[in-house]
Write a protein that holds these residues in place. Structure first.
Motif, PDB file in Angstrom:
ATOM      1  N   CYS A  67      -2.711  -2.638  -0.430  1.00 46.14           N
ATOM      2  CA  CYS A  67      -3.839  -1.872   0.079  1.00 46.14           C
ATOM      3  C   CYS A  67      -5.214  -2.438  -0.242  1.00 46.14           C
ATOM      4  O   CYS A  67      -6.190  -2.050   0.397  1.00 46.14           O
ATOM      5  CB  CYS A  67      -3.727  -0.418  -0.361  1.00 46.14           C
ATOM      6  SG  CYS A  67      -3.313  -0.125  -2.079  1.00 46.14           S
ATOM      7  N   ARG A  68      -5.316  -3.324  -1.212  1.00 43.05           N
ATOM      8  CA  ARG A  68      -6.641  -3.807  -1.610  1.00 43.05           C
ATOM      9  C   ARG A  68      -7.305  -4.615  -0.495  1.00 43.05           C
ATOM     10  O   ARG A  68      -6.722  -5.546   0.044  1.00 43.05           O
ATOM     11  CB  ARG A  68      -6.516  -4.646  -2.890  1.00 43.05           C
ATOM     12  CG  ARG A  68      -7.853  -5.095  -3.455  1.00 43.05           C
ATOM     13  CD  ARG A  68      -7.712  -5.754  -4.815  1.00 43.05           C
ATOM     14  NE  ARG A  68      -8.958  -6.402  -5.199  1.00 43.05           N
ATOM     15  CZ  ARG A  68     -10.012  -5.748  -5.698  1.00 43.05           C
ATOM     16  NH1 ARG A  68      -9.955  -4.458  -5.902  1.00 43.05           N
ATOM     17  NH2 ARG A  68     -11.130  -6.390  -5.982  1.00 43.05           N
TER      18      ARG A  68
ATOM     19  N   CYS B 136      -7.971   1.970  -2.564  1.00 43.45           N
ATOM     20  CA  CYS B 136      -6.962   1.196  -3.296  1.00 43.45           C
ATOM     21  C   CYS B 136      -7.294   1.344  -4.773  1.00 43.45           C
ATOM     22  O   CYS B 136      -8.401   1.013  -5.183  1.00 43.45           O
ATOM     23  CB  CYS B 136      -7.019  -0.279  -2.892  1.00 43.45           C
ATOM     24  SG  CYS B 136      -6.199  -1.352  -4.120  1.00 43.45           S
ATOM     25  N   PRO B 137      -6.342   1.846  -5.575  1.00 40.23           N
ATOM     26  CA  PRO B 137      -6.620   2.061  -6.996  1.00 40.23           C
ATOM     27  C   PRO B 137      -6.229   0.872  -7.876  1.00 40.23           C
ATOM     28  O   PRO B 137      -6.350   0.960  -9.099  1.00 40.23           O
ATOM     29  CB  PRO B 137      -5.720   3.263  -7.315  1.00 40.23           C
ATOM     30  CG  PRO B 137      -4.520   3.058  -6.435  1.00 40.23           C
ATOM     31  CD  PRO B 137      -5.014   2.360  -5.178  1.00 40.23           C
ATOM     32  N   HIS B 138      -5.763  -0.202  -7.262  1.00 38.15           N
ATOM     33  CA  HIS B 138      -5.170  -1.286  -8.045  1.00 38.15           C
ATOM     34  C   HIS B 138      -6.190  -2.303  -8.535  1.00 38.15           C
ATOM     35  O   HIS B 138      -7.195  -2.556  -7.877  1.00 38.15           O
ATOM     36  CB  HIS B 138      -4.085  -1.974  -7.215  1.00 38.15           C
ATOM     37  CG  HIS B 138      -3.069  -1.007  -6.687  1.00 38.15           C
ATOM     38  ND1 HIS B 138      -2.986  -0.676  -5.354  1.00 38.15           N
ATOM     39  CD2 HIS B 138      -2.152  -0.257  -7.338  1.00 38.15           C
ATOM     40  CE1 HIS B 138      -2.014   0.236  -5.188  1.00 38.15           C
ATOM     41  NE2 HIS B 138      -1.505   0.513  -6.383  1.00 38.15           N
TER      42      HIS B 138
ATOM     43  N   CYS C 248      -0.628  -5.721  -4.486  1.00 46.21           N
ATOM     44  CA  CYS C 248      -0.556  -4.451  -3.774  1.00 46.21           C
ATOM     45  C   CYS C 248      -0.859  -4.737  -2.324  1.00 46.21           C
ATOM     46  O   CYS C 248      -1.403  -5.779  -1.998  1.00 46.21           O
ATOM     47  CB  CYS C 248      -1.524  -3.435  -4.363  1.00 46.21           C
ATOM     48  SG  CYS C 248      -3.228  -3.615  -3.806  1.00 46.21           S
TER      49      CYS C 248
HETATM   50 ZN   LIG Z   1      -3.968  -1.446  -3.735  1.00 51.00          ZN
END
Ligand SMILES: [Zn+2]
Ligand SMILES: [Mg+2]
Length: 193
Positions: free
Chosen positions: A105-106, A95-97, A103
């Motif tokens: 995905c985190r 997860c890039p956030h 988001c």
């Molecule tokens: Zn994410």
């Protein structure tokens, strides 16, 4: 001989496979340092039929510490080091956030782990997650899999911070000890139909 994987071991990256501590953020491939037991632990998991899947929160991207090309370089280097030791990762999901950004995905969201299960066509049954943070354990609980909390990385701090809210299936000093526990415990059904 390594058998075809029949289930997944989810592995956190920082503080689980590679050296981490509060205040440190891995921004370059040259900073990658595996814990001394990582190779041995991953070999044991592969030998027991686990596909190795890394699931990692890389908020440093959202926060501007590093960009995606650099993250890819870091992951290529991790693959290279492991491959040199005969270990193949089935995937690295990140997860890039930044925290606080909405988001899906985190971690502790099970989104990336579910994607891995789908893509590898493996069941959640029999899966396990190893991590040093509460988010790893909470993710595992949402998936209904075995959770192993490690004292490496942020592990000790997280234990102090979250106390009884941190409720893993098992606590271990490091990844290797966690894997050894898993492979001798009733939580593995390897060998049974
Ligand atoms: Zn994410
Ligand atoms: Mg971690």
């Amino acid at each position: 001989m390594t058998r075809a994987p029949r289930r997944i071991a989810f592995l956190d990256r920082d503080g689980t496979l590679v050296w981490d501590r509060p205040g440190f953020y891995l921004r370059r491939p040259g900073q990658l340092r595996l814990y001394s037991g990582t190779i041995r632990a991953l070999r044991l998991l592969r030998g027991a039929g686990y596909a190795l899947v890394v699931v990692t929160n890389q908020s440093g991207i959202g926060r501007g510490f590093l960009d995606i090309p650099m993250l890819r370089r870091i992951h290529r280097e991790l693959h290279r080091i492991l491959k040199r030791n005969g270990i193949r990762l089935a995937g690295i999901y990140y997860c890039p956030h930044a925290p606080g950004v909405t988001c899906r995905c985190r971690k502790p969201s099970p989104y990336l782990a579910r994607r891995a299960l789908r893509e590898l066509r493996l069941p959640a049954r029999g899966a396990v997650i190893f991590g040093d943070k509460r988010a790893d354990i909470d993710l595992g609980r949402q998936l209904g899999v075995t959770t192993v909390h490690l004292r490496t990385g942020h592990g000790r701090d997280q234990r102090e911070k979250h106390g009884k809210a941190l409720r893993p299936t098992h606590r271990a000093r490091n990844l290797l000890e966690g894997v050894r526990w898993l492979l001798r415990s009733a939580h593995t059904d390897y060998g049974r139909p």
